[in-house]
Each structure stands twice: as structure tokens, then as C-alpha cells.
Design a protein around this motif. Sequence first.
Motif, mmCIF file in Angstrom:
data_model
loop_
_atom_site.group_PDB
_atom_site.id
_atom_site.type_symbol
_atom_site.label_atom_id
_atom_site.label_comp_id
_atom_site.label_asym_id
_atom_site.label_seq_id
_atom_site.Cartn_x
_atom_site.Cartn_y
_atom_site.Cartn_z
ATOM 1 N N VAL A 122 44.099 12.312 37.506
ATOM 2 C CA VAL A 122 43.935 10.890 37.210
ATOM 3 C C VAL A 122 45.290 10.183 37.237
ATOM 4 N N VAL A 123 45.350 9.128 38.046
ATOM 5 C CA VAL A 123 46.479 8.195 38.017
ATOM 6 C C VAL A 123 45.903 6.789 37.947
ATOM 7 N N GLY A 124 46.706 5.842 37.485
ATOM 8 C CA GLY A 124 46.231 4.464 37.424
ATOM 9 C C GLY A 124 46.074 3.963 36.009
ATOM 10 N N TYR A 125 45.272 2.928 35.854
ATOM 11 C CA TYR A 125 45.278 2.148 34.613
ATOM 12 C C TYR A 125 43.880 1.961 34.021
ATOM 13 N N MET A 126 43.748 1.698 32.752
ATOM 14 C CA MET A 126 44.806 1.800 31.767
ATOM 15 C C MET A 126 44.669 3.108 31.002
ATOM 16 N N THR A 127 45.799 3.588 30.485
ATOM 17 C CA THR A 127 45.765 4.767 29.628
ATOM 18 C C THR A 127 44.735 4.612 28.522
ATOM 19 N N ASN A 128 44.734 3.435 27.886
ATOM 20 C CA ASN A 128 43.944 3.198 26.682
ATOM 21 C C ASN A 128 42.506 2.783 26.961
ATOM 22 N N SER A 167 50.599 6.230 34.976
ATOM 23 C CA SER A 167 49.550 5.488 34.265
ATOM 24 C C SER A 167 50.262 4.511 33.339
ATOM 25 N N GLY A 168 49.520 3.757 32.540
ATOM 26 C CA GLY A 168 50.190 2.802 31.668
ATOM 27 C C GLY A 168 49.243 2.098 30.728
ATOM 28 N N ALA A 169 49.830 1.507 29.687
ATOM 29 C CA ALA A 169 49.051 0.864 28.628
ATOM 30 C C ALA A 169 49.548 -0.557 28.386
#
Length: 229
Positions: free
Chosen positions: A131-137, A161-163
Amino acid sequence: MLESPTKDNEWEPTMAALRRALVIIDVQNDYFTAGGPLEIQYPDRHESLANITKAIDLAEAQGMLVAVVQHQYPAGAPVFAEGSEGWKLHPEISARRKDSWKHIVKSYASVFAGTDFEAWLRSNDIEAITVVGYMTNNCDLATAAAAEPLGFEVEVLSDASGAVHLANEAGQVGAQQLHETLMVLLHSNFATVTTTNDWIHAVESGAALPKGDLGSSAVQGQAAFAPVA
């Protein structure tokens, strides 16, 4: 699922032996709109995007199957409105996109919900998703959790990834704390969390990535937060 013996002659799954698919979740323009409600705050979105493209390039070089996902709401929605500029894939992704990729449009957090994603994985004998991409949360977390009862192994690339910052009636949390906490949570049960470079090395060399579990994570947590005598 392929397995390998441990030094105690027990058997446990190894990610190195599994057939992977790279899943690019919602790398859409709305996450890159400066000042927008979903602007990725941590890790730096341009750095995470660079790691996503590195993962894509490695997947292509390895002949790995790739799925690209877009979140979609009806026209007029504040984000991801069908056909809008914010709904479109980021140019770095659209430039790499191939007809051979699986394209999934979703309206829930999990990529599995209301789509044919599971059927596509099973028809291609995929045992693990990266898994890559958004959002972590949101979508990364939901997808990893949904994969568990279906029997799919999950890898999450922490720097791809990112939040976002969150605040509501329950409290508030900054994007860095949120992202880092969820990486620990995911690695304790739902996924193998690693960096893009370590993942690339593992794929290229066939090495196994270290996998966490809830029991050992809890024991280590007790030790880490034990009161000082």
C-alpha cells in the motif's frame, strides 16, 4: 501461503515468498492543493510522492501487478468531485499509468468496500498487497484492516503515505503524531510497515521484511513505558 522454518522449527509466513501487487491509493490532486482541506501535512507530500513513484518504477521493473485507486464523490462535492481537477490523479501518477493497471473507483475508505478489488486479487493469485498513497489515517488504515479477515498480507510504505492534522469533538492530533502512531499500530497487527528503500531492497533481493505482531509489540511497549524505579 508459502512459509519458511524458523530456528525453533516452527513455521511462519514470509513476505519474501508471497506474490505481491502494488496498490496506489488515492494519489489525487486534492491532496496536493495548497491550503485545501485535505492537503497532506506529514510526511512532506512531495517527498512521499517521490517515494510512490519509486515504488511504481520498481513494480514495473519487476513485472508486479499494479492497481490504481481514485476516491470519487458526486459532482459538486467539496473534494474528489467526479471529473473535477481535484479528483484527477496527480500528474506524476497519470504520466506513469498503463492500460495494464487495474483501475478502481471507490466511495468508501477501504479499497475492498463496494469494488471488485478482492476478486481481482484472487483471480491473479495475489497473496500480499503493498500500500502506498493517502491517507494514512483513513483509506490506508481501512484497507489494511479490511485485508486481515480476507487472508491477504499487507505491506505499508511509511514514507510513501501521509496524514493530515485532525481536530473534532474528541480532541486534536497533529499529522506527524497521527502518522507515526498509526504506523506503530499497523505494524503491531495489520501490516508490515517499512520504508520505500527497504521495500525495494527486499523485493530485489528476495529478503524477508521484519514483521511485527500484537503480542511482542505489547511486551515491548510495557518495557518501553515501565516506570523508573
